[in-house]
Scaffold this motif. Structure first.
Motif, short mmCIF file in Angstrom:
data_model
loop_
_atom_site.label_atom_id
_atom_site.label_comp_id
_atom_site.label_asym_id
_atom_site.label_seq_id
_atom_site.Cartn_x
_atom_site.Cartn_y
_atom_site.Cartn_z
N THR A 292 -44.91 14.60 -29.60
CA THR A 292 -46.00 14.22 -28.72
C THR A 292 -46.43 15.45 -27.93
O THR A 292 -45.63 16.37 -27.71
CB THR A 292 -45.59 13.07 -27.78
OG1 THR A 292 -46.71 12.64 -27.03
CG2 THR A 292 -44.48 13.50 -26.85
N LYS B 98 -32.86 16.18 -23.16
CA LYS B 98 -32.44 14.91 -22.57
C LYS B 98 -31.90 14.03 -23.68
O LYS B 98 -32.22 14.24 -24.85
CB LYS B 98 -33.59 14.22 -21.84
CG LYS B 98 -34.72 13.78 -22.75
CD LYS B 98 -35.99 13.39 -21.97
CE LYS B 98 -35.83 12.30 -20.99
NZ LYS B 98 -35.57 10.99 -21.60
N SER C 75 -38.42 14.22 -30.57
CA SER C 75 -37.17 13.47 -30.58
C SER C 75 -36.20 14.10 -31.58
O SER C 75 -36.59 14.97 -32.38
CB SER C 75 -37.44 12.01 -30.96
OG SER C 75 -37.79 11.93 -32.34
N GLU D 123 -36.65 13.55 -15.71
CA GLU D 123 -35.88 12.81 -16.71
C GLU D 123 -34.98 13.73 -17.54
O GLU D 123 -34.08 13.25 -18.22
CB GLU D 123 -36.82 12.06 -17.64
CG GLU D 123 -37.50 10.86 -17.00
CD GLU D 123 -36.58 9.66 -16.90
OE1 GLU D 123 -35.76 9.45 -17.81
OE2 GLU D 123 -36.69 8.92 -15.89
N SER E 109 -32.49 10.90 -24.44
CA SER E 109 -33.33 9.84 -25.00
C SER E 109 -34.76 10.33 -25.02
O SER E 109 -35.10 11.33 -24.37
CB SER E 109 -33.22 8.55 -24.17
OG SER E 109 -33.94 8.67 -22.96
N PHE E 110 -35.62 9.66 -25.79
CA PHE E 110 -37.02 10.08 -25.92
C PHE E 110 -37.92 9.33 -24.95
O PHE E 110 -39.12 9.56 -24.90
CB PHE E 110 -37.50 9.86 -27.35
CG PHE E 110 -38.71 10.68 -27.72
CD1 PHE E 110 -39.81 10.09 -28.34
CD2 PHE E 110 -38.74 12.04 -27.46
CE1 PHE E 110 -40.91 10.85 -28.69
CE2 PHE E 110 -39.84 12.81 -27.80
CZ PHE E 110 -40.94 12.22 -28.43
N SER E 111 -37.36 8.45 -24.13
CA SER E 111 -38.19 7.73 -23.18
C SER E 111 -38.64 8.67 -22.05
O SER E 111 -37.93 9.61 -21.71
CB SER E 111 -37.43 6.55 -22.60
OG SER E 111 -36.27 7.01 -21.91
N ASN E 112 -39.82 8.37 -21.49
CA ASN E 112 -40.35 9.17 -20.37
C ASN E 112 -40.26 10.67 -20.65
O ASN E 112 -39.89 11.46 -19.77
CB ASN E 112 -39.59 8.84 -19.08
CG ASN E 112 -39.75 7.38 -18.69
OD1 ASN E 112 -40.80 6.77 -18.88
ND2 ASN E 112 -38.70 6.80 -18.15
N TYR E 113 -40.63 11.06 -21.84
CA TYR E 113 -40.48 12.45 -22.29
C TYR E 113 -41.34 13.41 -21.49
O TYR E 113 -41.12 14.62 -21.53
CB TYR E 113 -40.85 12.56 -23.77
CG TYR E 113 -42.21 11.97 -24.06
CD1 TYR E 113 -42.33 10.68 -24.54
CD2 TYR E 113 -43.36 12.70 -23.82
CE1 TYR E 113 -43.58 10.12 -24.77
CE2 TYR E 113 -44.61 12.15 -24.06
CZ TYR E 113 -44.71 10.86 -24.53
OH TYR E 113 -45.93 10.32 -24.77
N TYR E 114 -42.36 12.90 -20.77
CA TYR E 114 -43.29 13.75 -20.05
C TYR E 114 -42.87 13.95 -18.59
O TYR E 114 -43.54 14.65 -17.84
CB TYR E 114 -44.68 13.11 -20.08
CG TYR E 114 -44.69 11.68 -19.61
CD1 TYR E 114 -44.48 10.64 -20.50
CD2 TYR E 114 -44.89 11.37 -18.27
CE1 TYR E 114 -44.46 9.32 -20.07
CE2 TYR E 114 -44.87 10.06 -17.84
CZ TYR E 114 -44.65 9.04 -18.74
OH TYR E 114 -44.61 7.76 -18.33
#
Length: 123
Positions: A58, A98, A52, A109, A100-105
């Protein structure tokens, strides 16, 4: 608009190390979450690591303990230190960004992608 340029790929023997770099320009790249993905021949692109803009990290289970992602926001650059490389790590490595850090995988996204850099690990 953010442009990403990877560097640092190459050929290395199993057990060796490489450090990939991903320089960003344009937009507010320092505020973006950044990820590394890889794609081996005949396989889908897969998540490797993400960080992030505040430094939370992660990793995919397959690289945990061997790879380290880091970033230098002053340089708008993200790094992937890869140690104890295995032939299974052979792939084209892509960096991505991206907002935002959501759904980083999740590949879909990410808004911006680099051109990729080849990593080949010989046995």
């Amino acid at each position: 608009q953010v442009q990403l340029v990877e560097s640092g790929g190459g050929l290395v023997q199993a057990g060796g190390s490489l450090r990939l770099s991903c320089a960003a320009s344009g937009g507010t790249a320092s505020r973006y979450a950044r990820g590394w993905f890889r794609q081996a021949p005949g396989k889908e692109r897969e998540f490797v690591a993400a960080i992030s803009w505040t430094g939370s990290r992660t990793y995919a289970d397959s690289v945990k303990g061997r790879f380290t992602i880091s970033r230098d926001n002053a340089k708008n650059t993200v790094y992937l230190q890869m140690n104890s490389l295995e032939p299974e790590d052979t792939a084209v490595y892509y960096c991505a960004a991206k907002n935002s850090f959501s759904n980083y995988y999740v590949v879909e996204e990410y808004d911006y992608w680099g051109q990729g850099t080849q990593v080949t690990v010989s046995s």
